[in-house]
Scaffold this motif. Sequence first.
Motif, PDB file in Angstrom:
ATOM      1  N   ALA A  59       2.248  18.692   4.456  1.00 33.11           N
ATOM      2  CA  ALA A  59       3.016  17.460   4.687  1.00 33.11           C
ATOM      3  C   ALA A  59       2.638  16.887   6.059  1.00 33.11           C
ATOM      4  O   ALA A  59       1.833  17.457   6.782  1.00 33.11           O
ATOM      5  N   GLY A  60       3.221  15.723   6.383  1.00 31.17           N
ATOM      6  CA  GLY A  60       2.952  15.115   7.676  1.00 31.17           C
ATOM      7  C   GLY A  60       1.572  14.509   7.808  1.00 31.17           C
ATOM      8  O   GLY A  60       0.978  14.505   8.886  1.00 31.17           O
ATOM      9  N   GLN A  61       1.051  13.948   6.720  1.00 29.64           N
ATOM     10  CA  GLN A  61      -0.306  13.414   6.706  1.00 29.64           C
ATOM     11  C   GLN A  61      -0.374  11.913   7.004  1.00 29.64           C
ATOM     12  O   GLN A  61      -1.462  11.344   7.045  1.00 29.64           O
ATOM     13  N   LEU A  62       0.766  11.258   7.219  1.00 29.01           N
ATOM     14  CA  LEU A  62       0.795   9.791   7.250  1.00 29.01           C
ATOM     15  C   LEU A  62      -0.110   9.187   8.318  1.00 29.01           C
ATOM     16  O   LEU A  62      -0.901   8.288   8.023  1.00 29.01           O
ATOM     17  N   LEU A 115       0.850  -1.179   0.000  1.00 27.39           N
ATOM     18  CA  LEU A 115       0.000   0.000   0.000  1.00 27.39           C
ATOM     19  C   LEU A 115       0.887   1.232   0.000  1.00 27.39           C
ATOM     20  O   LEU A 115       1.680   1.443   0.911  1.00 27.39           O
ATOM     21  N   VAL A 116       0.775   2.042  -1.058  1.00 27.23           N
ATOM     22  CA  VAL A 116       1.500   3.313  -1.126  1.00 27.23           C
ATOM     23  C   VAL A 116       0.607   4.378  -0.501  1.00 27.23           C
ATOM     24  O   VAL A 116      -0.560   4.519  -0.875  1.00 27.23           O
ATOM     25  N   VAL A 117       1.150   5.107   0.463  1.00 25.99           N
ATOM     26  CA  VAL A 117       0.387   6.121   1.183  1.00 25.99           C
ATOM     27  C   VAL A 117       1.071   7.469   0.995  1.00 25.99           C
ATOM     28  O   VAL A 117       2.284   7.590   1.183  1.00 25.99           O
ATOM     29  N   SER A 118       0.284   8.485   0.653  1.00 20.77           N
ATOM     30  CA  SER A 118       0.838   9.826   0.498  1.00 20.77           C
ATOM     31  C   SER A 118       0.934  10.515   1.853  1.00 20.77           C
ATOM     32  O   SER A 118      -0.044  10.588   2.603  1.00 20.77           O
ATOM     33  N   ASP A 119       2.118  11.026   2.160  1.00 24.90           N
ATOM     34  CA  ASP A 119       2.319  11.836   3.359  1.00 24.90           C
ATOM     35  C   ASP A 119       2.126  13.316   3.049  1.00 24.90           C
ATOM     36  O   ASP A 119       2.379  14.168   3.895  1.00 24.90           O
TER      37      ASP A 119
END
Length: 318
Positions: A115-118, A45-49
């Motif tokens: 940014a920093g959404q992980l 699973l690729v997750v956008s941060d």
Amino acid sequence: MLNCEQLQQAEPSLNVDKNLTPSSLGREELVPSRYAVRVGEIEVLVVSDGVLPLPSAMMAYNVDPAVRASWLDDMFLPADAFDWPLNVVVVRSGGRTILIDAGLGLDPDLHLPRAGQLIKRLNAAGIDLASVTDVVLTHMHMDHIGGLLVDGVKDRLRPDLRIHVSAAEVQFWDSPDFARTSMPPGFPDALRSAAARFMKVYGKHLRPFTEEHEVAPGVVVCRTGGHTPGHSVVRLASRGERLTFAGDAVFAVGFDHPDWHNGFEHDPEEAARVRVRLLQELAANSELLVATHMPFPSVGRVAIDGDVFRFVPAFWDY
């Protein structure tokens, strides 16, 4: 150093977990922020941060600004600033759930609200932090470790969490040298501070390796060096299928101009050599590529056109 010989292939005993498949978007999400793909029996699973805005000079400080501006113009991008994508990967293999890198985190002093959404996006995907058995760090720049430093995250992680990182990377951050980088003011101090804090909080969880290490069936982390002394890539292999998470070894501009130096590279010449060797190998193997700073979801393959490389995005599978 790039080749990991005789990668172990996962046994076909992995049960599909709905947590690693796309589901309906959260109410706050206007665009997709996660994308699932299979590599044989390995779930990815690729997750956008989110994105990290930086001066465009950071992508190629060793070339004439007019040449760099021309490339940006050809890509329909602004000449003065560039939004660096931040991609993180979750892998499930052999009963282990592996987080590869951890994004930037939420530092209000950095003033980077996109940014920093992980952590928010892992929650939206239904992935419980307590289910993460392993973390693999491609390197210890703050946009790869910061997510683990968000308030309350450590308390939600397993007490037996294993964090895999190159021994050379750990040694480097004991006394980091930024002499050959070209970063905006303040970044070296921020990087030092984040790495020092990370070591203090997670030092006992570290499982350093020398050149390569199999984290789970078919999941092998391999040190490349270049970007940082201990920079590593993660190679996935199962049932004849392959995918490489390249971390910061590959950037979007690196396909057309692999010799352009990124401002965060601690050994820019070696980073360029690593980039070329890796892209050549990926092109020869026709394996999938995912990288931290490629446009989300950054899943694609590498082709060679004459003297340059070409990124071929995968068709999205809905």
